[in-house]
Write a protein that holds these residues in place. Structure first.
Motif, PDB file in Angstrom:
ATOM      1  N   UNK A 110      97.758 -82.639  -8.496  1.00 31.26           N
ATOM      2  CA  UNK A 110      96.946 -82.547  -7.778  1.00 31.26           C
ATOM      3  C   UNK A 110      96.021 -84.085  -6.871  1.00 31.26           C
ATOM      4  N   UNK A 111      96.194 -84.370  -5.716  1.00 30.11           N
ATOM      5  CA  UNK A 111      95.870 -85.527  -4.762  1.00 30.11           C
ATOM      6  C   UNK A 111      94.709 -84.877  -4.198  1.00 30.11           C
ATOM      7  N   UNK A 112      93.666 -85.495  -3.678  1.00 29.38           N
ATOM      8  CA  UNK A 112      92.971 -84.429  -3.232  1.00 29.38           C
ATOM      9  C   UNK A 112      92.644 -86.734  -1.936  1.00 29.38           C
ATOM     10  N   UNK A 113      93.184 -85.949  -0.730  1.00 25.71           N
ATOM     11  CA  UNK A 113      92.392 -86.973   0.393  1.00 25.71           C
ATOM     12  C   UNK A 113      92.734 -86.555   1.737  1.00 25.71           C
ATOM     13  N   UNK A 114      91.390 -85.577   1.405  1.00 22.14           N
ATOM     14  CA  UNK A 114      90.487 -85.466   1.999  1.00 22.14           C
ATOM     15  C   UNK A 114      89.533 -85.821   3.520  1.00 22.14           C
ATOM     16  N   UNK A 115      89.615 -86.858   3.383  1.00 28.69           N
ATOM     17  CA  UNK A 115      88.914 -88.153   4.248  1.00 28.69           C
ATOM     18  C   UNK A 115      87.477 -87.623   4.299  1.00 28.69           C
ATOM     19  N   UNK A 116      86.820 -88.033   5.903  1.00 26.76           N
ATOM     20  CA  UNK A 116      85.139 -87.985   5.913  1.00 26.76           C
ATOM     21  C   UNK A 116      85.297 -87.111   7.008  1.00 26.76           C
ATOM     22  N   UNK A 117      84.247 -85.977   7.581  1.00 23.43           N
ATOM     23  CA  UNK A 117      83.525 -86.333   8.682  1.00 23.43           C
ATOM     24  C   UNK A 117      82.814 -86.565   9.081  1.00 23.43           C
ATOM     25  N   UNK A 118      82.955 -86.727   9.962  1.00 22.35           N
ATOM     26  CA  UNK A 118      81.678 -87.453  11.489  1.00 22.35           C
ATOM     27  C   UNK A 118      80.528 -86.723  11.247  1.00 22.35           C
ATOM     28  N   UNK A 119      79.449 -87.394  10.902  1.00 24.48           N
ATOM     29  CA  UNK A 119      77.960 -87.154  11.484  1.00 24.48           C
ATOM     30  C   UNK A 119      77.930 -86.819  12.554  1.00 24.48           C
ATOM     31  N   UNK A 120      77.641 -85.423  12.877  1.00 29.54           N
ATOM     32  CA  UNK A 120      77.188 -84.752  13.956  1.00 29.54           C
ATOM     33  C   UNK A 120      75.887 -83.247  13.642  1.00 29.54           C
ATOM     34  N   UNK A 129      80.186 -80.030  26.789  1.00 29.31           N
ATOM     35  CA  UNK A 129      81.576 -80.816  26.901  1.00 29.31           C
ATOM     36  C   UNK A 129      81.171 -81.744  27.185  1.00 29.31           C
ATOM     37  N   UNK A 130      82.783 -82.615  26.960  1.00 33.03           N
ATOM     38  CA  UNK A 130      81.921 -84.253  27.418  1.00 33.03           C
ATOM     39  C   UNK A 130      80.839 -85.176  26.618  1.00 33.03           C
ATOM     40  N   UNK A 131      80.998 -84.207  25.236  1.00 29.81           N
ATOM     41  CA  UNK A 131      80.668 -84.983  24.203  1.00 29.81           C
ATOM     42  C   UNK A 131      81.410 -84.681  23.175  1.00 29.81           C
ATOM     43  N   UNK A 132      82.298 -86.237  22.900  1.00 25.61           N
ATOM     44  CA  UNK A 132      83.237 -86.376  21.860  1.00 25.61           C
ATOM     45  C   UNK A 132      83.236 -87.148  20.236  1.00 25.61           C
ATOM     46  N   UNK A 133      83.684 -86.699  19.653  1.00 21.94           N
ATOM     47  CA  UNK A 133      83.803 -87.286  18.244  1.00 21.94           C
ATOM     48  C   UNK A 133      84.371 -88.351  18.261  1.00 21.94           C
ATOM     49  N   UNK A 218      67.979 -89.664  19.302  1.00 18.06           N
ATOM     50  CA  UNK A 218      68.346 -88.541  20.354  1.00 18.06           C
ATOM     51  C   UNK A 218      67.836 -87.769  20.135  1.00 18.06           C
ATOM     52  N   UNK A 219      67.082 -86.406  20.927  1.00 17.08           N
ATOM     53  CA  UNK A 219      66.686 -85.467  20.630  1.00 17.08           C
ATOM     54  C   UNK A 219      67.211 -84.471  20.967  1.00 17.08           C
ATOM     55  N   UNK A 220      68.224 -85.036  22.600  1.00 21.05           N
ATOM     56  CA  UNK A 220      68.456 -83.505  22.737  1.00 21.05           C
ATOM     57  C   UNK A 220      69.903 -84.051  23.570  1.00 21.05           C
ATOM     58  N   UNK A 247      78.689 -92.125  17.519  1.00 19.31           N
ATOM     59  CA  UNK A 247      79.131 -92.806  16.516  1.00 19.31           C
ATOM     60  C   UNK A 247      78.266 -93.120  14.688  1.00 19.31           C
ATOM     61  N   UNK A 248      77.872 -92.424  14.811  1.00 20.74           N
ATOM     62  CA  UNK A 248      76.779 -91.600  13.770  1.00 20.74           C
ATOM     63  C   UNK A 248      77.271 -92.077  12.391  1.00 20.74           C
ATOM     64  N   UNK A 249      78.394 -92.780  12.379  1.00 16.86           N
ATOM     65  CA  UNK A 249      79.085 -92.917  10.608  1.00 16.86           C
ATOM     66  C   UNK A 249      79.223 -91.826  10.268  1.00 16.86           C
TER      67      UNK A 249
END
Lengths: 458, 458
Positions: A110-120, A129-133, A218-220, A247-249
């Motif tokens: 089995x190969x796990x290559x599930x990558x990463x998820x962006x911090x949100x 709408x209008x907020x993009x990763x 950023x608060x809001x 773009x928070x890593x």
């Protein structure tokens, strides 16, 4: 062989294994939640910025191309559970309605290559709408379509986070005619650099017309009457925004692995041995953005999400499953990026990191030029270098400059992997000709200065 | 401290010694036959080609600047004899009429930095007006003036020799509007590359409009009724020429040293120990184009005339005379150059050289691109790599490509100095981002291919 995740690590593993073992010897199934395989997420900023056609150009190999090589790629299919005991995984179609429990398929490897998820971060309005990763090609397409949809310039764009993704997206949005503001929590852009080097980036970004606000939280996300984003609020003020890019890593995406009880490190990344086998699990492998790797300078584990590592991990896994022997020794933390014509690179440890790892060291900053000073196109560049006291061992290098600056970090990266001293670096036989370098390459100018700093204090 | 030769090696030695020892501790006299000190002869092609203002821009430090730092520079002064027994040298003004026997001055430490002299075959007509060497700034000025004097384009230029100087001068003359023919004895331009790589250079030069004739021997410089050059004759035909540039390489200028009985190697270069002390002579040092250096790959001595080495030798000598300790370990034979937008680089051994040195090796050639294939400005590049059978040790790399190709040789140069294997090179942590590199750096693409070649034949 069952692969979870159809991007760089997973498909490199599959391809390499297939090269070594034909379809009569090895069956290979790869599950991918999205519709693309083997794509370059690193290329998304250049697609959004209009420099690269996307998304097709960013795909190195399509599902059909993999299939024609005897790899059973199942796109729009997600794995929901790993049964280590039974050596099987449960999967189902992403679009299935109602989402059934899924079916099981067995594996030998089995190969796990599930990558990463962006911090949100869980901020009010973050899902407006209008907020993009910008993690997947689908994210890229959504942002691209949104920018196309406006049709008027200048639009106002706010980028949250001034790391690699943040600055690359700032450039992309600038190229698309946006007025760009970057908001960064830390005291300087590029937290992957020492503060004095980050300050150079900040100054250059200002010169490019990118408003760079540091030391702000950023608060809001502020939305308008139509529910769309209209501004980003910090503790101090609101920044008007037609579009917001996060773009928070990233963090390792290891929820499946965690649920199965596989070993995770402090970053949440999977722990493997140098063959990329998950520790303690003979038939489970992992690579790419979902693993921790050994930092060869500090000797500590580290999470580094980079396509170049993912490819190397995948190749390592594929060779080993295919019957060969290969190891991935670790990284030295090399990274290179640019914002417009400013090139930014690092390898090894920052000052903070060297201190945390317990080193006694000298640190110097040297100014030089990319070519012989008299040669047309010679541009200033700044090299910062850390060297261990006592041994003279190179610990890290950071470079900020214009054309010809970034890839010079490779000299230091190789030196780090070889365990060289800064004394040895002063006599490296590097390529010299006036269009390419001063007689003393900028990295060697820094090395000389580091030697002097070590001697003066020893 | 007496220095013979006021260019890179000599003046670096003087400057470094002065940094460590003040005028009250150490008197430093430097003799220079010409009028310039510390100049970049490597910049002459770009001056002649009109890209760089000369000659002043090519001077890193003038005699007066050296004098202001306490170095007694005597320009237009030549040393005619070395008396090792008496620890003194005889010198006289170059313009003295009648040339007297000169005066003696004593030394505690003597530095030989007499450089190299260009090869100038004894052909009929070789001394005719219009035939130019490009070794010194005075040579450069003469050629520059000659080209200015014509005033009409296209002029016809013939370059004899297609090594580094030859191809750089071909570019310069092309930039000056000349119709350029390069005549080379060998089967390909760039004898410093394997033939298949030289063929790439040849094709590119043809594409640039540089007529490149290989496998041809110049037999005569043809002069007109005015005594000036008008053509270059080979065994086969005559090539019309308004100006001829000789680019046949250099030999160590060691006639003074030879007369004094100092030890010379097969190339005619002085033999030193790693501290750059002439072997067997405690108070005599030598560096720059007049010495042989150790080739760290073949383990044999080699003559490499390059400003970057000269600077390093000079620094080594200066530190040692100044009371410190420093050694120059040797070279791996790195060189980089360009002809127009074609970048050419090498490090380590060519196929012929590896054979001569007794290695059993595999050799591969890999095609790749300078940036991610989809990124604007990605240009093809070809990397040739030699690796030792059995050990996997890297033996040499050659690169031909466009922008971004040449300096990639540095990765291989560092790997050679560190004694790395091609297996190790495949997992180097090199800088990756789409504008800078494919996910597998071209050097690593070649390394992977080399690993495969070693495995398939082992």
């Amino acid at each position: 062989m069952v692969v979870i995740g159809g991007d760089a690590a997973g498909m490199s593993a599959a391809s390499q294994a297939r090269r070594l073992r034909g379809p009569d010897e090895l069956e290979i199934v790869a599950f991918e939640r999205g519709t693309f395989t083997s794509y370059s997420a690193c290329g998304i900023p250049y697609w959004v910025g209009g420099e690269v056609d996307g998304p097709d150009a960013l795909v190195a190999r399509t599902p059909d191309e993999h299939r024609s090589r005897g790899i059973d790629v199942r796109t729009r299919t997600e794995v929901t559970e790993i049964d280590l005991e039974g050596r099987r995984v449960r999967f189902r179609g992403v679009g299935d309605r109602p989402a059934g429990p899924g079916r099981w398929t067995g594996y030998d490897d089995l190969v796990l290559a599930t990558g990463a998820r962006p911090l949100r971060p869980a901020l009010p309005g973050i899902d407006a709408p209008g907020v993009h990763g910008v993690q997947s090609l689908d994210d890229g397409q959504a942002l691209f379509d949104a920018l196309e949809g406006y049709g008027v310039t200048p639009r106002r764009a706010v980028v949250v986070g001034a790391g690699y993704i943040g600055i690359e997206m700032a450039e992309a949005l600038l190229n698309r005619g946006c007025a760009v503001t970057v908001l960064e929590r830390g005291p300087q852009p590029m937290p992957t650099l020492d503060p004095s080097m980050g300050a150079l980036v900040r100054d250059a970004m200002s010169g490019m017309g990118i408003e760079t606000v540091t030391g702000t939280e950023v608060t809001r996300i502020v939305t308008g009457e139509d529910g769309r984003v209209c501004a980003v609020a910090t503790g101090e003020r609101e920044y008007p925004a037609d579009v917001v890019v996060l773009g928070l890593g990233v963090r390792p995406e290891t929820s499946l692995a965690e649920a199965a009880g596989l070993p995770l490190g402090a970053s949440g990344g999977l722990l493997t041995d140098p063959s990329m086998r998950v520790r303690g699990h003979e038939h489970v492998w992992a690579g790419g953005d979902c693993v921790e790797v050994l930092d060869l300078v500090s000797g500590r584990p580290r999470h580094v999400a980079l396509g170049t590592h993912a490819n190397k991990h995948g190749r390592t896994i594929g060779v080993n499953i295919g019957g060969g022997r290969l190891t991935f020794p670790g990284v030295v933390g090399t990274a290179v990026s640019k914002v417009c014509d400013l090139e930014i690179a690092r390898t090894g440890l920052l000052e903070d990191e060297a201190e945390a790892a317990g080193f006694r060291f000298a640190v110097v900053t040297a100014e030089s030029t990319s070519r012989a000073g008299y040669f047309p196109g010679a541009r200033p560049m700044t090299v910062r270098m850390l060297a261990e006291r006592g041994t003279g061992r190179l610990l890290g290098v950071q470079i900020v400059g214009r054309e010809g600056a970034g890839k010079r970090v490779d000299v230091a990266a190789v030196a780090l992997m070889a365990g060289m001293t800064v004394q040895q670096m002063t006599v490296l036989d590097l390529g010299y000709a006036p269009p390419f370098s001063p007689v003393w390459d900028p990295v060697q100018v820094a090395a000389r200065k580091a030697v002097a700093a070590l001697e003066s204090a020893d």
